[in-house]
Enzyme design. Structure first.
Site, PDB file in Angstrom:
ATOM      1  N   GLY A 125       0.800  -1.210   0.000  1.00 53.06           N
ATOM      2  CA  GLY A 125       0.000   0.000   0.000  1.00 53.06           C
ATOM      3  C   GLY A 125       0.834   1.261   0.000  1.00 53.06           C
ATOM      4  O   GLY A 125       0.299   2.371   0.013  1.00 53.06           O
ATOM      5  N   THR A 126       2.152   1.105  -0.048  1.00 54.21           N
ATOM      6  CA  THR A 126       3.057   2.251   0.050  1.00 54.21           C
ATOM      7  C   THR A 126       3.316   2.947  -1.273  1.00 54.21           C
ATOM      8  O   THR A 126       3.853   4.052  -1.293  1.00 54.21           O
ATOM      9  CB  THR A 126       4.405   1.787   0.611  1.00 54.21           C
ATOM     10  OG1 THR A 126       4.903   0.728  -0.218  1.00 54.21           O
ATOM     11  CG2 THR A 126       4.257   1.262   2.031  1.00 54.21           C
ATOM     12  N   GLY A 156      12.507  -0.629   1.811  1.00 47.99           N
ATOM     13  CA  GLY A 156      12.069  -1.146   0.528  1.00 47.99           C
ATOM     14  C   GLY A 156      12.647  -0.416  -0.659  1.00 47.99           C
ATOM     15  O   GLY A 156      13.347  -1.003  -1.495  1.00 47.99           O
ATOM     16  N   ASN A 160       8.637  10.355  -5.017  1.00 46.86           N
ATOM     17  CA  ASN A 160       7.281  10.699  -5.435  1.00 46.86           C
ATOM     18  C   ASN A 160       6.614  11.472  -4.303  1.00 46.86           C
ATOM     19  O   ASN A 160       6.254  10.895  -3.278  1.00 46.86           O
ATOM     20  CB  ASN A 160       6.482   9.431  -5.758  1.00 46.86           C
ATOM     21  CG  ASN A 160       5.111   9.737  -6.342  1.00 46.86           C
ATOM     22  OD1 ASN A 160       4.382  10.602  -5.863  1.00 46.86           O
ATOM     23  ND2 ASN A 160       4.746   9.012  -7.388  1.00 46.86           N
ATOM     24  N   THR A 193       2.971  10.013  -3.067  1.00 49.34           N
ATOM     25  CA  THR A 193       2.965   8.815  -2.226  1.00 49.34           C
ATOM     26  C   THR A 193       3.761   9.038  -0.947  1.00 49.34           C
ATOM     27  O   THR A 193       3.445   8.457   0.093  1.00 49.34           O
ATOM     28  CB  THR A 193       3.517   7.605  -2.994  1.00 49.34           C
ATOM     29  OG1 THR A 193       4.844   7.901  -3.472  1.00 49.34           O
ATOM     30  CG2 THR A 193       2.625   7.256  -4.180  1.00 49.34           C
ATOM     31  N   GLN A 208       2.579   8.464   3.007  1.00 50.61           N
ATOM     32  CA  GLN A 208       3.298   7.690   4.006  1.00 50.61           C
ATOM     33  C   GLN A 208       3.520   8.490   5.282  1.00 50.61           C
ATOM     34  O   GLN A 208       3.329   7.986   6.389  1.00 50.61           O
ATOM     35  CB  GLN A 208       4.638   7.223   3.443  1.00 50.61           C
ATOM     36  CG  GLN A 208       4.520   6.074   2.456  1.00 50.61           C
ATOM     37  CD  GLN A 208       3.903   4.858   3.109  1.00 50.61           C
ATOM     38  OE1 GLN A 208       4.510   4.228   3.973  1.00 50.61           O
ATOM     39  NE2 GLN A 208       2.684   4.535   2.737  1.00 50.61           N
ATOM     40  N   LYS A 232      16.113   7.869   1.655  1.00 53.79           N
ATOM     41  CA  LYS A 232      15.983   7.282   2.983  1.00 53.79           C
ATOM     42  C   LYS A 232      14.558   6.759   3.129  1.00 53.79           C
ATOM     43  O   LYS A 232      13.653   7.201   2.421  1.00 53.79           O
ATOM     44  CB  LYS A 232      16.269   8.319   4.075  1.00 53.79           C
ATOM     45  CG  LYS A 232      17.694   8.856   4.095  1.00 53.79           C
ATOM     46  CD  LYS A 232      17.880   9.886   5.198  1.00 53.79           C
ATOM     47  CE  LYS A 232      19.314  10.413   5.245  1.00 53.79           C
ATOM     48  NZ  LYS A 232      19.500  11.445   6.316  1.00 53.79           N
ATOM     49  N   GLY A 233      14.359   5.837   4.041  1.00 51.61           N
ATOM     50  CA  GLY A 233      13.020   5.289   4.232  1.00 51.61           C
ATOM     51  C   GLY A 233      12.074   6.301   4.846  1.00 51.61           C
ATOM     52  O   GLY A 233      12.467   7.136   5.663  1.00 51.61           O
ATOM     53  N   GLU A 286       8.073   4.715   8.211  1.00 50.98           N
ATOM     54  CA  GLU A 286       7.904   4.572   9.657  1.00 50.98           C
ATOM     55  C   GLU A 286       8.207   5.824  10.460  1.00 50.98           C
ATOM     56  O   GLU A 286       7.720   5.975  11.580  1.00 50.98           O
ATOM     57  CB  GLU A 286       8.775   3.404  10.143  1.00 50.98           C
ATOM     58  CG  GLU A 286       8.254   2.082   9.606  1.00 50.98           C
ATOM     59  CD  GLU A 286       9.191   0.911   9.840  1.00 50.98           C
ATOM     60  OE1 GLU A 286       8.919   0.130  10.758  1.00 50.98           O
ATOM     61  OE2 GLU A 286      10.174   0.776   9.087  1.00 50.98           O
TER      62      GLU A 286
END
Length: 696
Positions: free
Chosen positions: A462-463, A504, A588, A591, A595, A658-659, A662
Site C-alpha cells: 500500500g506504500t 524497501g 514521489n 505517495t 506515508q 531514505k526510508g 515509519e
C-alpha cells in the site's frame, strides 16, 4: 555512484496500479479460487498454559462437509521445528491462550467454522503468568535486541553525572500492548502438486515467506512459490510467516487439496504479532543552560515462553542527543503470552515517546523553549559510535516546523489558554529512524517495441512501491514511466528483501538501478538493437551493499501538535499536526506525503486510543476487534500536514533515498502528550491519554 536523472523521479506520478484497485481488478490473497478448494478454520487454545490432552476428532468428522480435523495427535510431522511459533500441531504444549491447537477442513467455510466451534478439546491447565513488571524474578538481559543491536550500551559514568547534575529529570513512562490491524486481514491459500507448493498469501515479502516455509516441509526453496501481488497493509504483522501460513500448507498436504485459511480480526489479536508493552525509566542530567551531561534510558519488555523477541526500545536514544555520560539497557521477561513482533517503527516508536516526553520535562525544568533545548543538544557525530552522519538535518526540521506551525512567541505556561470549556496547548517532539538497505536482485528486459519490463520480488503493501520503482527504472533507462512495466509480489521473480524497516525503496531501487544500467550498457553496445525475444540484464546488490563505507545513516523529523482538551470530560482533540522530515531524496511527493501522514495518524492513534487490555485471570487480551480496540478515524484527524526539507545525501544509494514509511509515527505520540501537558498542566506518562487520566 550513479546519479539518476530527474525526468520522472521527484514528480507526483499517480499510482500505476490505481485503476486496478479502484475498479476491483486487483486481486488479493483471499480472492483466488483454485479448483477443488477446501476451507480451513483453526481452533484456538482456551487456556494460557498447559497441555492438550485429547481432541474428539471423530465427533466432527461425521458432520456435513467435514474433510479432516487435525491436531497434535494426528498431524503430519514437520521437517523442522526450531521456530516454535511455526511448529504448529507438533507438541501438546500450550504456550498462550489463543494459540492454534487444531484445524478443521471442510467443503465450505460455514461447515468448517461450525465443526471447529463444536470440536471438543480436553486440557491439562497450569498456572499462568501474563503480568509485565520491572521486578519480575525472571527478568533478564537479552544478548541482542531487534534486529541485531547490543542490549546495553554505556559510556562515561552516568550515575555520578546524574548525582552532580544541576537539573535532573527522572521519570517512568509506559506504553501498552498495541496490535497491528491492517485493513486486509491475513489470509493464505496453499496447494500442493507433489512436492511443489504454491501459496497465495498476504505478506510483506514473498522471498522471505518462501525461504521460511520450504525447510519446514523438507523441500528446497525452488519448490515453493509465494504469490502476493497486492497487499492491504501489514505494519510489520506480515513481515514474516505467521502460524496460519503453516496451518494452511500442512492442511493442504494432509487432505490433498488446495486449502484456504482466512485469519479473522479476532484471531489476529493472538496469532499475528503485536507491539510489546513497555515500562521505561528515563533519567536526564543537564546544566542550567539545558546542555545534557547524562542520559540513561532503561526499558522493560515482554516476550513469549517459546520465542525471544526483544524490541530495540532504547536504541534511538543512542543517537539523538549529545551527552558525555550515557547508558541504555533492555530487560526482558518471558511470559505466557503470544510472541510480540514488529509493529510500525518497532523500538523507535515507544522509545521516542519516553525520550521526547522526558526532553519536554527537561525543557520545563530548565525554563527553556523545547525546540531550542533540542537544538542545543545536537551532536556533531553519532554520540556512541562516533561515526559521522551521512546527513543529519534535525535542526532544519525543528526550525522549519516551528516557523510553519507558528511556534514563535509561545507562552510556555501550562493550563492557561482557555476558551469556554476547552483548554488549548501545543507540543513538539523529534523523530528518527535508521536507514537500512538489504541485498536484492532484479532483472530488466528490453522489448523490440521499445517497452521495458523490470522484475523483482518486492512487495507493495500500500506504500506505492510499484510506482516509485517504475519511476526509478524509467529514469535509469532514459524513458517515460508509461514505457516501463514493473512486476513484483511473486517469489518466482528475482529475490528481494522485505517491505519493512523502511528499507524497501533503498534496497529494491538499488537492484533496479543496477539492472537497468547493465541493460543500457548492453543496448549501447548493440547500438540499440533488440532481438525479437527481447534483451535482459540482471543485478545482485549483495557485494555493493556489503562494501558500503561505515557511516551513521538515519532519517530525522520533527512533529508539532496542537490539542484541545474539554475541562469537564477530559476529551482530547488533536486540532493540528505538522510533520517536517529530512529523509533523503523524495522520489514521489504524492505517495511520500501519504506515508508521512499515515504514520502521523497512527501516532495520533497511539497517543489517544490504542490499548490492548490483558485479563490476568484468563491470560488473554480482552478487546479483540475494532469495536473495542479503538483506532483513529477520519473524525479524529482534523488538520494534518507533512513536509520535508531538501536533503542531498550521496552516501545512501543510487537514488539518494531514505526510508519514509515509519518515521512519521515516531515522535507523534510524544508531541501530542507534550501538547496535552501544555494545555492542562497534567503530565500523562502512560499511554494512551484516556479521559480518566485528565479528569481530576
Amino acid at each position: 555512484m550513479t546519479t539518476m536523472g530527474t525526468r520522472s523521479a521527484g514528480s507526483a506520478l499517480d499510482r500505476v496500479e490505481g485503476l486496478e484497485k479502484v475498479t476491483g481488478r486487483a486481486r488479493y490473497a483471499f480472492e483466488n479460487f483454485p479448483a477443488d478448494l477446501a476451507y480451513a478454520v483453526p481452533v484456538q487454545a482456551a487456556i494460557a498454559r498447559g497441555e492438550v490432552r485429547a481432541v474428539d476428532v471423530d465427533a466432527v468428522l461425521g458432520r456435513p462437509g467435514v474433510i479432516a480435523a487435525i491436531w497434535h495427535g494426528n498431524a503430519p510431522r514437520l521437517a523442522a521445528t526450531d521456530n516454535a511459533d511455526l511448529a504448529v500441531f507438533q507438541s501438546p504444549r500450550v504456550a498462550f491462550r489463543g494459540q492454534y491447537i487444531a484445524v478443521v477442513v471442510a467443503e465450505t467455510f460455514e461447515d468448517a467454522k461450525e465443526a471447529a466451534r463444536l470440536l471438543k478439546v480436553e486440557y491439562a491447565a497450569e498456572e499462568h503468568d501474563v503480568r509485565l513488571r520491572t521486578d519480575h524474578p525472571k527478568m533478564y538481559r537479552p544478548e541482542r535486541v531487534n534486529p541485531a543491536f547490543p542490549a546495553d550500551t554505556e559510556q562515561g559514568d552516568p550515575d555520578t553525572a546524574l548525582t552532580v547534575a544541576p537539573v535532573v529529570v527522572d521519570e517512568v513512562y509506559s506504553t501498552p500492548a498495541e496490535h497491528n490491524n491492517p485493513m486486509e486481514p491475513h489470509a493464505t491459500i496453499a496447494a500442493w502438486d507433489g512436492d511443489v507448493l504454491t501459496m497465495h498469501d498476504s505478506n510483506q515479502g514473498a522471498s522471505a515467506v518462501r525461504d521460511t516455509v520450504a525447510p519446514l516441509f523438507g523441500v528446497p526453496p525452488g519448490n515453493v512459490r509465494v504469490i502476493s501481488p497486492h497487499v492491504g497493509g501489514g505494519f510489520g504483522s506480515k513481515g514474516s510467516p505467521r502460524p496460519h501460513v503453516i496451518v494452511a500448507a500442512l492442511a493442504a498436504r494432509h487432505v490433498g487439496r488446495p486449502v484456504k485459511l482466512a485469519v479473522t480480526r479476532q484471531q489476529m489479536f493472538a496469532v499475528t504479532g503485536y507491539r510489546t508493552p513497555t515500562i521505561q525509566r528515563v533519567r536526564l542530567g543537564a546544566n542550567a543552560d539545558g546542555r545534557l551531561t547524562a542520559i540513561v534510558h532503561d526499558a522493560f519488555e515482554q516476550s513469549s515462553t517459546i520465542t525471544e523477541f526483544a524490541e530495540q526500545t532504547t536504541t534511538p536514544t543512542r543517537i539523538m542527543y549529545a551527552a558525555p555520560h550515557r547508558r541504555t539497557t533492555h530487560r526482558l521477561v518471558r511470559l505466557d503470552v503470544p510472541t510480540p513482533s514488529w509493529m510500525r517503527a518497532p523500538g523507535e516508536c515507544p522509545g521516542m515517546f519516553a525520550l521526547e516526553s522526558a526532553m519536554d520535562e527537561l525543557a520545563i525544568a530548565c525554563k527553556m523553549d523545547p525546540v531550542e533545548l533540542r537544538i542545543r543538544n545536537e551532536p556533531d557525530v553519532d554520540p556512541e559510535s562516533r561515526l559521522p552522519f551521512s546527513s543529519r538535518n534535525l535542526v532544519a526540521c525543528l526550525r522549519e516546523g516551528a516557523r510553519r506551525f507558528g511556534w514563535a512567541g509561545r507562552d510556555p505556561t501550562p493550563g492557561v489558554r482557555r476558551q469556554g470549556r476547552m483548554l488549548y496547548g501545543t507540543g513538539v517532539a523529534a523523530s528518527t529512524y535508521p536507514v537500512y538497505r538489504r541485498p536484492s536482485q532484479a532483472t530488466a528486459q528490453a522489448h523490440p517495441d521499445g517497452r521495458f519490463t523490470v522484475r523483482i520480488a518486492a512487495s507493495d503493501i500500500g506504500t506505492g512501491a510499484r510506482t516509485v520503482l517504475t519511476q526509478i527504472a524509467a529514469d535509469t533507462l532514459g524513458t517515460s514511466p508509461e514505457e516501463v512495466r514493473v512486476e513484483i509480489g511473486d517469489s518466482a521473480l528475482p529475490s528481494a528483501s522485505l517491505a519493512g524497516g523502511s528499507m524497501g525503496t533503498a534496497s529494491w531501487g538499488t537492484a533496479v538501478v543496477r539492472a537497468c544500467e547493465a541493460l543500457v550498457e548492453e543496448l549501447d553496445r548493440r547500438n540499440g538493437d533488440v532481438p525479437a525475444a527481447g534483451l535482459e540484464s540482471s543485478a545482485d546488490t549483495t557485494e555493493e551493499i556489503g562494501g558500503q563505507r561505515k557511516l551513521a545513516r538515519h532519517a530525522f523529523g520533527a512533529q508539532f501538535a496542537e490539542v484541545g482538551v474539554d475541562v469537564d470530560t477530559g476529551e482530547t482533540r488533536v486540532l493540528r499536526l505538522l510533520g517536517v522530515f529530512a529523509a533523503g531524496r523524495i522520489i514521489n511527493p504524492k505517495t511520500a506525503r501519504s506515508q508521512f501522514i499515515g504514520g502521523m495518524t497512527m501516532g495520533l492513534s497511539m497517543a489517544l486510543f490504542e490499548e490492548s487490555l490483558m485479563d490476568r485471570e484468563f491470560g488473554d487480551y480482552l478487546n479483540r476487534d475494532l469495536a473495542q480496540y479503538h483506532v483513529a478515524a477520519s473524525a479524529d484527524v482534523r488538520d494534518i500536514e507533512a513536509l520535508w526539507v531538501d536533503e542531498d545525501d550521496q552516501d545512501l544509494n543510487p537514488m539518494g533515498t531514505k526510508g519514509i514509511g515509519e518515521i512519521g509515527i515516531v515522535g507523534t505520540a510524544a508531541a501530542v502528550a507534550n501538547a496535552v501537558h501544555h494545555a492542562t498542566g497534567l503530565r500523562v506518562r502512560d499511554l494512551p491519554i484516556r479521559l480518566d487520566k485528565l479528569v481530576r
